[in-house]
Design an enzyme around this catalytic site. Structure first.
Site, PDB file in Angstrom:
ATOM      1  N   ARG A 235       0.853  -1.175   0.000  1.00  0.00           N
ATOM      2  CA  ARG A 235       0.000   0.000   0.000  1.00  0.00           C
ATOM      3  C   ARG A 235       0.896   1.234   0.000  1.00  0.00           C
ATOM      4  O   ARG A 235       1.936   1.258   0.651  1.00  0.00           O
ATOM      5  CB  ARG A 235      -0.929   0.013   1.226  1.00  0.00           C
ATOM      6  CG  ARG A 235      -2.073  -0.977   1.144  1.00  0.00           C
ATOM      7  CD  ARG A 235      -3.092  -0.558   0.080  1.00  0.00           C
ATOM      8  NE  ARG A 235      -4.266  -1.408   0.040  1.00  0.00           N
ATOM      9  CZ  ARG A 235      -4.401  -2.473  -0.754  1.00  0.00           C
ATOM     10  NH1 ARG A 235      -3.406  -2.818  -1.548  1.00  0.00           N
ATOM     11  NH2 ARG A 235      -5.517  -3.173  -0.749  1.00  0.00           N
ATOM     12  N   GLU A 264      -3.673   7.799  -5.293  1.00  0.00           N
ATOM     13  CA  GLU A 264      -3.895   7.072  -6.545  1.00  0.00           C
ATOM     14  C   GLU A 264      -5.169   7.550  -7.213  1.00  0.00           C
ATOM     15  O   GLU A 264      -6.185   7.739  -6.529  1.00  0.00           O
ATOM     16  CB  GLU A 264      -3.967   5.563  -6.265  1.00  0.00           C
ATOM     17  CG  GLU A 264      -2.680   4.985  -5.718  1.00  0.00           C
ATOM     18  CD  GLU A 264      -2.722   3.476  -5.522  1.00  0.00           C
ATOM     19  OE1 GLU A 264      -3.754   2.853  -5.862  1.00  0.00           O
ATOM     20  OE2 GLU A 264      -1.719   2.916  -5.025  1.00  0.00           O
ATOM     21  N   HIS A 283      -0.960   0.300 -10.219  1.00  0.00           N
ATOM     22  CA  HIS A 283      -1.604  -0.611  -9.264  1.00  0.00           C
ATOM     23  C   HIS A 283      -2.175  -1.836  -9.991  1.00  0.00           C
ATOM     24  O   HIS A 283      -3.377  -2.117  -9.930  1.00  0.00           O
ATOM     25  CB  HIS A 283      -2.705   0.113  -8.486  1.00  0.00           C
ATOM     26  CG  HIS A 283      -2.975  -0.516  -7.150  1.00  0.00           C
ATOM     27  ND1 HIS A 283      -3.331   0.196  -6.027  1.00  0.00           N
ATOM     28  CD2 HIS A 283      -2.938  -1.816  -6.741  1.00  0.00           C
ATOM     29  CE1 HIS A 283      -3.507  -0.610  -5.003  1.00  0.00           C
ATOM     30  NE2 HIS A 283      -3.283  -1.844  -5.412  1.00  0.00           N
TER      31      HIS A 283
END
Length: 322
Positions: A235, A264, A283
């Site tokens: 993360r 993000e 991601h």
């Protein structure tokens, strides 16, 4: 039948399975909490989805809620204390992403070590006109030392690939001992400083919570080798991004491979975007057709089980709400 609200697109098979057990309100394009979603929550007993933050105030709009299932391993988008207080099980998908996320870790290590994006651009921009010189050389990965911070399922899978596939020495930092990783990959449990000082590659695989917020910061980067390659696929907020940028700019470390970020999508003004010694991915840790299908099916079955009172498997907060 009980009503469940689905706020993420599901494969046809998953949606049909869920509809055979419950009355489904399907909102596949939800990007953020809105009035329509809150209205549907009023008589919902189950929720299934991903990528939308469900705060305590949002969950308050679901007074008869009995279960939540997320199409993810991470649970940082949910107010866990609020769920625990109401004894609402939060189901997630551990195991479904293990292998593909481990593949992504190795991808980032290889791309960063061999400067793959930079070398690809060299070809695409027509700048490759002669044999590659030492200015463009990268580093080997085989035979080097890999330090894994967080030796859970994914860490164990990364260790296996690194040890068996690349003959890497593996050390790890974890709260508890992982005997299987030690037997399978000759992994050595060490303290954090030992790992930071001695690793050629450092891979972060910690869950995000209050204890792991900015777990890696300036002090940690300064302990790493100047030739170290840093990889984060856990993360973004586990790492202090400003400290990472400084470490890269000041050459405290050689390069970084990142699949996750503090914000993000990564803002276009982020200094990381213009750095040649950084490999950036959007991601994609679990972003394969096979894995996403398996995650959706697991999450659907998780919700069906939880609504039936079966939370022994894949329930994140099972020990708290029993």
């Amino acid at each position: 039948m009980s009503k469940v609200v689905v706020y993420k697109a599901l494969p046809k098979e998953a949606l049909e399975l869920l509809r055979s057990h419950h009355d489904v309100c399907y909102l596949p394009d939800l990007k953020t909490v809105n009035e329509s979603f809150l209205t549907e929550l009023k008589d919902a007993e189950g929720i299934l989805g991903a990528s939308v933050t469900l705060s305590e105030s949002t969950l308050a709009h679901a007074p008869i809620l009995r279960a939540i299932s997320t199409i993810s391993v991470g649970v940082d988008r949910f107010d866990i204390p609020a769920l625990n207080q109401r004894r609402i099980p939060l189901m997630h998908t551990p195991g479904a992403v293990t292998e593909t996320t481990a593949d992504t870790a190795m991808l980032l290590m290889l791309m960063s070590a061999r400067r793959a994006v930079e070398m690809s651009d060299l070809v695409r921009l027509g700048l490759w006109r002669s044999s590659i010189t030492p200015d463009h050389f990268g580093f080997d990965i085989h035979g080097k030392t890999l330090g894994i911070i967080g030796m859970g399922r994914i860490g164990q899978a990364v260790a296996k690939r690194a040890h068996a596939g690349f003959n890497m020495k593996v050390m790890y930092y974890n709260r508890s001992q992982n005997k299987q990783a030690e037997q399978q990959s000759s992994a050595l449990k060490v303290d954090l400083d030992t790992l930071l000082i001695n690793s050629d590659f450092i891979c972060v695989l910690l869950p995000y919570n209050e204890q792991t917020h900015h777990f890696i910061g300036r002090d940690e980067f300064q302990k790493m080798k100047s030739s170290a390659i840093f990889v984060n696929i856990s993360r973004g907020k586990v790492v202090n991004e400003k400290a990472l940028v400084a470490a890269l700019e000041e050459r405290d470390i050689y390069s970084a491979g990142l699949d996750v970020f503090e914000v993000e999508p990564l803002p276009v003004e982020s200094p990381l975007i213009t750095m040649k010694n950084v490999t950036l991915l959007p991601h994609i840790g679990s972003a394969t057709h096979d894995t996403r299908y398996n995650m959706a099916m697991m999450a659907t079955k998780n919700l069906i089980n939880a609504m039936a009172g079966n939370i022994e498997q894949h329930c994140f907060n099972v020990d708290t709400i029993k």
